[in-house]
Design a protein around this motif. Structure first.
Motif, PDB file in Angstrom:
ATOM      1  N   TYR A   1       0.842  -1.198   0.000  1.00  0.00           N
ATOM      2  CA  TYR A   1       0.000   0.000   0.000  1.00  0.00           C
ATOM      3  C   TYR A   1       0.874   1.243   0.000  1.00  0.00           C
ATOM      4  O   TYR A   1       1.700   1.438   0.895  1.00  0.00           O
ATOM      5  CB  TYR A   1      -0.928   0.015   1.222  1.00  0.00           C
ATOM      6  CG  TYR A   1      -1.668   1.321   1.398  1.00  0.00           C
ATOM      7  CD1 TYR A   1      -2.638   1.728   0.487  1.00  0.00           C
ATOM      8  CD2 TYR A   1      -1.372   2.161   2.479  1.00  0.00           C
ATOM      9  CE1 TYR A   1      -3.308   2.932   0.648  1.00  0.00           C
ATOM     10  CE2 TYR A   1      -2.041   3.370   2.641  1.00  0.00           C
ATOM     11  CZ  TYR A   1      -3.003   3.753   1.723  1.00  0.00           C
ATOM     12  OH  TYR A   1      -3.663   4.946   1.868  1.00  0.00           O
ATOM     13  N   SER A   2       0.686   2.068  -1.015  1.00  0.00           N
ATOM     14  CA  SER A   2       1.429   3.321  -1.117  1.00  0.00           C
ATOM     15  C   SER A   2       0.711   4.397  -0.308  1.00  0.00           C
ATOM     16  O   SER A   2      -0.430   4.752  -0.626  1.00  0.00           O
ATOM     17  CB  SER A   2       1.543   3.763  -2.583  1.00  0.00           C
ATOM     18  OG  SER A   2       2.186   2.781  -3.372  1.00  0.00           O
TER      19      SER A   2
ATOM     20  N   PHE B   1       3.443  -5.977   5.797  1.00  0.00           N
ATOM     21  CA  PHE B   1       2.936  -4.733   5.231  1.00  0.00           C
ATOM     22  C   PHE B   1       4.099  -3.946   4.609  1.00  0.00           C
ATOM     23  O   PHE B   1       5.158  -3.808   5.222  1.00  0.00           O
ATOM     24  CB  PHE B   1       2.258  -3.881   6.313  1.00  0.00           C
ATOM     25  CG  PHE B   1       1.079  -4.562   6.952  1.00  0.00           C
ATOM     26  CD1 PHE B   1      -0.156  -4.568   6.328  1.00  0.00           C
ATOM     27  CD2 PHE B   1       1.208  -5.205   8.176  1.00  0.00           C
ATOM     28  CE1 PHE B   1      -1.250  -5.194   6.917  1.00  0.00           C
ATOM     29  CE2 PHE B   1       0.129  -5.835   8.767  1.00  0.00           C
ATOM     30  CZ  PHE B   1      -1.110  -5.827   8.134  1.00  0.00           C
ATOM     31  N   TYR B   2       3.881  -3.459   3.401  1.00  0.00           N
ATOM     32  CA  TYR B   2       4.928  -2.746   2.653  1.00  0.00           C
ATOM     33  C   TYR B   2       4.374  -1.448   2.085  1.00  0.00           C
ATOM     34  O   TYR B   2       3.198  -1.366   1.704  1.00  0.00           O
ATOM     35  CB  TYR B   2       5.464  -3.608   1.505  1.00  0.00           C
ATOM     36  CG  TYR B   2       6.112  -4.901   1.943  1.00  0.00           C
ATOM     37  CD1 TYR B   2       7.445  -4.945   2.340  1.00  0.00           C
ATOM     38  CD2 TYR B   2       5.382  -6.089   1.959  1.00  0.00           C
ATOM     39  CE1 TYR B   2       8.043  -6.133   2.736  1.00  0.00           C
ATOM     40  CE2 TYR B   2       5.961  -7.286   2.351  1.00  0.00           C
ATOM     41  CZ  TYR B   2       7.300  -7.294   2.750  1.00  0.00           C
ATOM     42  OH  TYR B   2       7.879  -8.474   3.148  1.00  0.00           O
ATOM     43  N   ASP B   3       5.258  -0.447   2.041  1.00  0.00           N
ATOM     44  CA  ASP B   3       4.970   0.821   1.382  1.00  0.00           C
ATOM     45  C   ASP B   3       5.921   0.955   0.199  1.00  0.00           C
ATOM     46  O   ASP B   3       7.069   1.394   0.344  1.00  0.00           O
ATOM     47  CB  ASP B   3       5.148   1.984   2.356  1.00  0.00           C
ATOM     48  CG  ASP B   3       4.893   3.341   1.699  1.00  0.00           C
ATOM     49  OD1 ASP B   3       4.357   3.362   0.565  1.00  0.00           O
ATOM     50  OD2 ASP B   3       5.238   4.374   2.311  1.00  0.00           O
ATOM     51  N   PRO B   4       5.493   0.559  -1.003  1.00  0.00           N
ATOM     52  CA  PRO B   4       6.399   0.562  -2.163  1.00  0.00           C
ATOM     53  C   PRO B   4       6.678   1.976  -2.679  1.00  0.00           C
ATOM     54  O   PRO B   4       5.850   2.583  -3.349  1.00  0.00           O
ATOM     55  CB  PRO B   4       5.653  -0.275  -3.201  1.00  0.00           C
ATOM     56  CG  PRO B   4       4.223  -0.162  -2.817  1.00  0.00           C
ATOM     57  CD  PRO B   4       4.161   0.041  -1.343  1.00  0.00           C
TER      58      PRO B   4
ATOM     59  N   SER C   1      11.877   1.626  -6.039  1.00  0.00           N
ATOM     60  CA  SER C   1      12.532   0.948  -4.915  1.00  0.00           C
ATOM     61  C   SER C   1      12.478  -0.558  -5.122  1.00  0.00           C
ATOM     62  O   SER C   1      11.778  -1.075  -6.001  1.00  0.00           O
ATOM     63  CB  SER C   1      11.845   1.313  -3.595  1.00  0.00           C
ATOM     64  OG  SER C   1      10.506   0.825  -3.586  1.00  0.00           O
ATOM     65  N   ASP C   2      13.253  -1.285  -4.280  1.00  0.00           N
ATOM     66  CA  ASP C   2      13.216  -2.744  -4.326  1.00  0.00           C
ATOM     67  C   ASP C   2      11.833  -3.270  -3.966  1.00  0.00           C
ATOM     68  O   ASP C   2      11.394  -4.300  -4.503  1.00  0.00           O
ATOM     69  CB  ASP C   2      14.267  -3.318  -3.369  1.00  0.00           C
ATOM     70  CG  ASP C   2      15.690  -3.014  -3.818  1.00  0.00           C
ATOM     71  OD1 ASP C   2      15.881  -2.729  -5.021  1.00  0.00           O
ATOM     72  OD2 ASP C   2      16.612  -3.057  -2.965  1.00  0.00           O
ATOM     73  N   THR C   3      11.156  -2.571  -3.068  1.00  0.00           N
ATOM     74  CA  THR C   3       9.802  -3.001  -2.690  1.00  0.00           C
ATOM     75  C   THR C   3       8.850  -2.885  -3.877  1.00  0.00           C
ATOM     76  O   THR C   3       7.998  -3.760  -4.090  1.00  0.00           O
ATOM     77  CB  THR C   3       9.288  -2.136  -1.521  1.00  0.00           C
ATOM     78  OG1 THR C   3      10.221  -2.184  -0.441  1.00  0.00           O
ATOM     79  CG2 THR C   3       7.941  -2.641  -1.039  1.00  0.00           C
TER      80      THR C   3
ATOM     81  N   PHE D   1      -1.826  -0.687  -4.360  1.00  0.00           N
ATOM     82  CA  PHE D   1      -2.740  -1.060  -3.283  1.00  0.00           C
ATOM     83  C   PHE D   1      -3.255  -2.465  -3.607  1.00  0.00           C
ATOM     84  O   PHE D   1      -4.365  -2.644  -4.094  1.00  0.00           O
ATOM     85  CB  PHE D   1      -3.884  -0.055  -3.171  1.00  0.00           C
ATOM     86  CG  PHE D   1      -4.805  -0.290  -2.003  1.00  0.00           C
ATOM     87  CD1 PHE D   1      -4.420  -1.039  -0.894  1.00  0.00           C
ATOM     88  CD2 PHE D   1      -6.081   0.262  -2.003  1.00  0.00           C
ATOM     89  CE1 PHE D   1      -5.267  -1.235   0.176  1.00  0.00           C
ATOM     90  CE2 PHE D   1      -6.941   0.077  -0.940  1.00  0.00           C
ATOM     91  CZ  PHE D   1      -6.534  -0.677   0.149  1.00  0.00           C
ATOM     92  N   GLY D   2      -2.402  -3.451  -3.371  1.00  0.00           N
ATOM     93  CA  GLY D   2      -2.748  -4.824  -3.712  1.00  0.00           C
ATOM     94  C   GLY D   2      -2.254  -5.794  -2.670  1.00  0.00           C
ATOM     95  O   GLY D   2      -1.546  -5.433  -1.724  1.00  0.00           O
TER      96      GLY D   2
END
Length: 631
Positions: free
Chosen positions: A65-66, A102-105, A109-111, A134-135
């Motif tokens: 989720y950005s 949980f990730y904020d891409p 970035s690598d994310t 948002f997936g």
């Protein structure tokens, strides 16, 4: 001095108690909640709890989720909070089997590379090439992957179903084998693709394949393969006796059958035949089987219903108008005691037939979907090239409800004394099974008198979301079919949550008022139109019969005073009928406007007035108590 000190101590004590209660609630009541919505929309369903309880191997769910999305569109920020909260509920109920990440891409970035590798969909946010995400990506120990490429706002109502389906697929249960025999392009149509008219697989096919191993069964099959657990015969038109025998013997061997017949298939009528022309006969029936099993179905009658009739646009008399088309119905008569239909709200049917138990039959026929008591029968020929206004004007409710879909259970006998003879160019397959005369135990099947339930146009809206087709349901047709197949196959883990989240609360009283006034309006309108046509024919007849040599400029002179008087009387009658027609429409609007005014008065004036009176009363009571205490 004593009172201020006591007041300070009381405030400190209250603060300490509040902090203590918050700490206790945070540790012991973190997952406690009270859901007061109708249908418990924010409480995880039993199906979700069952899926989570039966997990044998860990499942990892990664939410990408950005935060930039929430800053740009606050509604997505709220939606993301909802997703995170529900994922934490899943983890809490799974006893450690669901793991969350949980990730904020960030852009480039690598994310972000990881999100792209999982196949999540990035949405461009500016001209510099930055994308937001948002997936959800889910994996199991065998490196199987399932994803939700992007959580779209219009599917928030179906969030629990989407998440539970993803977990269910990763748990890798043995999928039931479902055979699909149909004459409809449910799996897509290459011919229509070439013509540029879509041709993609129908949404119901995608839904069925999410939880089942669906295999196509040809409409000329002589034997149904023994590993097929459920056979879905959906609008299989003009079957040979050999194929009907194969279906019959599948049931005699204990197979589960769901059959969808139709007096007039709107979907097939809209599908070009091989010669490019629409088919003239789109009905389907299993008449010899139904007769032997005690099921009555009349392919010459279509059911209509004033309640829930679709509002369609129709042209006529140089104007376009909206009319209630009683043959297309949002049916709400669902059996809420059956697990497959308990949580469904409405199913759209189109030119459907009706079912009943044949006299003397020993079967048990349990309704699943029925019309209202404002239903009646329409000859099938009237819907082949329909005129909705005329159909509505002639329609007379005949009571109800009438059964559209039903479960059938009982001991059944074969409709055939033995294998029927084959055509000259046919031969029987090897290992042709021996004939069975009756079922060894009570058979279980589902019969539906409408196949248009399957068609996308009657239950989903297909939209394009940055190049990805998205189906948003507005009716429960897909869940209706999938749930019934699930109960027949035993894979009922997702039943009860496919249709959760329907927050639509229609104004049923207003809808009923509109439906009855509409029917009355159309009947008078039809009578008026007939009268106008007759008068116009009469005038043309008078003018063409004025005699030789009397052209258009002499026609009026050739009309006798008696004829002129008759025409004037007819025109006066037309004006009076038009006045009555306007009065009906005015009465319709007046009743609805009165109801709207009364509702506004109650909500704007009455409710605050009651609260004000209560507040004043409580204040007076407290004042009297204080006065008594001072005495």
């Amino acid at each position: 001095m004593r009172r201020p000190i006591l007041a300070i101590i009381a405030v400190l004590a209250a603060a300490a108690i509040a902090v203590g209660i918050n700490m206790l609630a945070d540790t012991r009541l973190a997952n406690a909640r009270l859901d007061l919505t109708q249908g418990q929309l924010y409480t995880l369903s039993p199906g979700t709890r069952q899926v989570l309880a039966e997990l044998k191997e860990p499942v990892t769910l990664r939410l990408f989720y950005s935060r930039q999305l929430g800053a740009a569109v606050p509604t997505y920020g709220t939606y993301a909070d909802h997703v995170r909260e529900m994922l934490r509920d899943y983890a809490a109920l799974s006893h450690g089997k669901v793991r969350l990440e949980f990730y904020d891409p960030e852009p480039f970035s690598d994310t972000e590379d990881r999100a792209i590798a999982y196949g999540l969909q990035g949405v461009p946010v500016d001209q510099g090439g930055s994308e937001i995400y948002f997936g959800l990506a889910g994996t199991n120990l065998e490196d199987d992957e399932r994803t939700i490429p992007f959580f779209q706002a219009d599917r928030e109502r179906f969030l629990e179903y989407d998440l539970t389906k993803l977990v269910y697929e990763l748990s890798d249960p043995k999928r039931p084998v479902v055979g699909l025999m149909t004459s409809l392009p449910i799996d897509g149509s290459p011919q229509m693709m070439m013509m540029g008219r879509g041709g993609q697989p129908w949404a119901v096919a995608t839904l069925l394949r999410q939880t089942n191993d669906v295999r196509s069964v040809p409409t000329d099959a002589q034997v149904i393969e023994p590993d097929i657990q459920v056979l879905l015969v959906a609008q299989a038109a003009h079957l040979s006796d050999a194929t009907k025998y194969a279906i019959d013997q599948f049931v005699m061997r204990g197979g589960r059958l769901m059959v969808m017949v139709d007096p007039w298939s709107e979907a097939m009528a809209a599908t070009p035949s091989p010669d490019g022309m629409p088919p003239q006969d789109t009905h389907s029936d299993l008449e010899p089987l139904f007769k032997a099993w005690g099921i009555a179905f009349d392919p010459n009658q279509v059911v209509g219903d004033l309640t829930g009739a679709w509002r369609v646009r129709t042209g006529g008399n140089d104007r376009v108008q909206a009319v209630n088309y009683v043959a297309w119905i949002n049916a709400t008569g669902l059996n809420h005691d059956d697990p497959a239909t308990a949580d469904l709200k409405q199913v759209t049917i189109a030119s459907a037939g009706t079912l009943s138990k044949a006299p003397g039959a020993s079967i048990t026929l349990t309704p699943l979907l029925s019309t209202s008591d404002q239903s009646g029968l329409i000859p099938v020929d009237e819907v082949k090239e329909p005129h909705p206004a005329q159909i509505l004007a002639r329609f007379k409710p005949q009571g109800g409800p009438r059964i559209i879909a039903a479960r059938v259970r009982g001991m059944l006998k074969s409709a055939f004394p033995g294998p029927p003879p084959l055509a000259k160019d046919q031969k029987r397959p090897d290992h042709f099974p021996a004939h069975i005369t009756e079922t060894a135990k009570p058979a279980s099947m589902v019969v539906v008198a409408d196949s248009d339930i399957l068609a996308d146009r009657f239950w989903v809206r297909i939209s394009d979301f940055f190049g990805q087709p998205t189906a948003t349901p507005f009716a429960d047709n897909g869940p209706f079919v999938a749930n019934l197949v699930g109960t027949l196959s035993g894979s009922d883990a997702l039943i009860g949550l496919r249709s959760r989240g329907d927050t639509n609360r229609p104004f049923t009283l207003v809808a009923d008022m509109q439906a009855h006034a509409e029917a009355q309006f159309r009947q008078k309108e039809q009578a008026l139109q007939t009268h106008l046509t007759d008068v116009q024919k009469q005038i043309r007849s008078l003018r063409t019969g004025a005699g030789p040599g009397s052209g258009p400029d002499k026609a009026d002179a050739a009309i006798t005073p008696e004829q002129r008087a008759a025409i004037d009387a007819a025109q006066t009658d037309i004006l009076e009928t038009r006045r009555q027609l306007r009065a009906v429409q005015l009465d319709l609007n007046r009743d609805i406007n009165r109801l709207e005014t009364e509702t506004r008065i109650v909500t704007i004036i009455a409710v605050p007035a009651v609260l004000t009176v209560l507040a004043i009363g409580i204040g007076l009571m407290q004042r009297r108590r204080r006065a008594r205490a001072r005495r």
